[in-house]
Design a protein around this motif. Structure first.
Motif: not given
Length: 515
Positions: A294-295, A298
């Protein structure tokens, strides 16, 4: 003044004009030298004419005798040529070989096999004929094979020590960065023997037996050490043995190990951390856990910008490159097109499919019914241009990226050894001779890299391959002097291409390089 015929020890006859002064004969002119009776008589008549003109105070024959002298000297030179050696590459490579320090190894056969590997790589049998034809070196095939049977455990240690010491010297006293990677070397054979076994081939020769070769190189690609493994060996298990052995043997205490993501696993990282070794290793960011993914997803994709977070094995640094993004997209489209062509032709089934490469986009419902999962393709596109690196150093992110980017030096080493030096395919079948063959190629690559460095240092805008190509056209004449019996040698630098590399044949050039 008179003309006389003078018999020479060589069997020729000289026609000379002589005079008698105070009871002694003195030769004043040589008209010609020959073995042919008709030519001798012609020279004799020409001598009479010349002598008569001299008596009359006329020198009408002078121009003709000068031309006769030129022909005589030229014929004399050509008739006394003992050999013509096509040894231009040997003259240069011998100098480089010695400058590294390999001359400290009193091993004539090793020298010849290394130079031949660079000059004209071929089988050992063909090498014997080549050495004889080009360099007048007389070696026997049986002697070469016996030599290879003992080389593997007699010279390898000395060879690597010399290579490391020389590399330290040209890098300012320390090794610094070390790059590690593996490749495979296949054999022209249909059967394995426990050491040579079929496995995942980086040459696409999956059905042929192979061995796995691990290579350690320094900054700028100078070879440091190597090791060989069974053809089925998983590459991730090859790094620790060769790195740890090398570090202990040469007492390294200030270095950074750089390796590809294919070599990363928990065991390797744990070992490197336990030993206190510094490392930069490619990260498998697509295999990260959900939080990390997810990081990663992003992150803003900005050219030249790096993001960083802490993970279990150190710092995870992620960068983006527009060039990489275009390459990723191109490769994916190419892979999908290949898959579509394959399943439309009916050549894909569950029995021969795997998840390597772009086959991960396939969904197989039955043996002959396959489709491409568009959602997998879209998910894969999100990673275009991103590249991750794991390190336990405190180097700035940009420097980590630069150092990892130099990993191409190992890949280039493999290209040169497989291509120019023709390390593979191999035609040896015993472990001793396989080891000896790899050892010879290791030294040949070191000589190649050192010549490349010398050319760069002296601002030659010409590659090693081009230098060797031109040097192959350079010959050396060996001329036997008829009276003294001594032999003279003359290296012939004639064409413009040859003159461009002429300093490489000069003693002064090499004295200036190394004193």
């Amino acid at each position: 003044m008179f003309v006389r015929k003078k018999r020479n020890r060589s069997g020729t006859t000289s026609i000379v004009v002589a005079v008698k002064i105070q009871g002694k004969f003195k030769e004043v002119k040589t008209i010609g030298v020959s073995r042919d009776e008709a030519e001798i008589e012609r020279f004799y008549k020409e001598g009479k004419i010349w002598a008569d003109n001299q008596v009359k105070g006329e020198d009408l024959f002078e121009q003709h005798t000068q031309q006769t002298d030129e022909v005589y000297v030229t014929n004399l030179l050509l008739s006394n040529i003992e050999n013509i050696l096509h040894n231009g590459t040997q003259l240069i490579l011998n100098r480089v070989y010695d400058s590294i320090g390999y001359d400290a190894i009193d091993d004539y056969i090793l020298r010849q096999l290394v130079i031949s590997r660079l000059d004209q790589p071929m089988s050992k049998s063909a090498t014997i004929e080549y050495l004889k034809a080009h360099f007048n070196e007389d070696l026997h095939l049986g002697k070469i094979y016996r030599y290879m049977d003992k080389l593997y455990n007699t010279q390898q240690e000395s060879i690597q020590k010399i290579s490391v010491e020389h590399t330290r010297k040209i890098l300012g006293g320390k090794i610094g960065l070390m790059f590690y990677d593996v490749t495979t070397l296949y054999f022209e054979s249909d059967y394995g023997d426990g050491f040579r076994e079929p496995g995942f081939s980086k040459d696409g020769k999956h059905s042929q037996p192979q061995i796995v070769l691990g290579l350690l190189v320094s900054e700028d690609g100078y070879p440091l050490s190597y090791s060989m493994f069974n053809g089925t060996q998983y590459e991730g298990h090859t790094m620790i043995p060769i790195v740890d052995d090398f570090v202990r043997r040469f007492k390294l205490d200030d270095f950074v190990l750089v390796a590809d993501s294919g070599l990363i696993n928990k065991k390797n990282i744990d070992f490197l951390k336990a030993q206190g070794y510094k490392y930069i290793i490619g990260a498998r960011i697509k295999n990260a856990n959900k939080i990390q993914r997810d990081w990663l997803q992003s992150l803003d994709k900005v050219e030249g910008h790096f993001n960083e977070t802490t993970v279990a094995h150190g710092r995870l640094i992620v960068g983006y490159s527009e060039k990489r993004a275009k390459k990723d997209a191109h490769n994916r489209i190419k892979g999908i097109n290949r898959l579509e062509k394959a399943f439309k032709a009916g050549t894909i089934s569950k029995e021969n499919i795997n998840k390597r490469g772009y086959n991960k986009f396939l969904v197989i419902s039955k043996d002959v019914q396959v489709t491409i999962d568009k959602s997998n393709v879209e998910e894969d596109a999100k990673w275009d241009g991103l590249k991750g690196y794991i390190t336990n150093t405190d180097l700035p992110a940009a420097e980590v990226y630069d150092q990892y980017s130099s990993l191409w030096q190992v890949e280039r080493a493999f290209r040169i050894t497989k291509g120019t030096i023709e390390m593979r395919p191999m035609f040896h079948f015993t472990p001793k001779r396989i080891e000896a063959h790899v050892c010879i190629c290791f030294v040949a690559y070191k000589v190649y890299k050192e010549l490349e460095r010398i050319l760069k240092e002296n601002r030659y805008k010409i590659s090693v391959d081009k230098v060797l190509e031109v040097a192959k056209t350079v010959t050396t004449l060996k001329i036997k002097l008829p009276n003294s019996g001594k032999t003279m040698s003359k290296t012939m630098i004639i064409t413009e291409r040859q003159k461009a590399i002429e300093p490489l044949f000069s003693d002064d050039f090499w004295k200036f390089q190394f004193g």
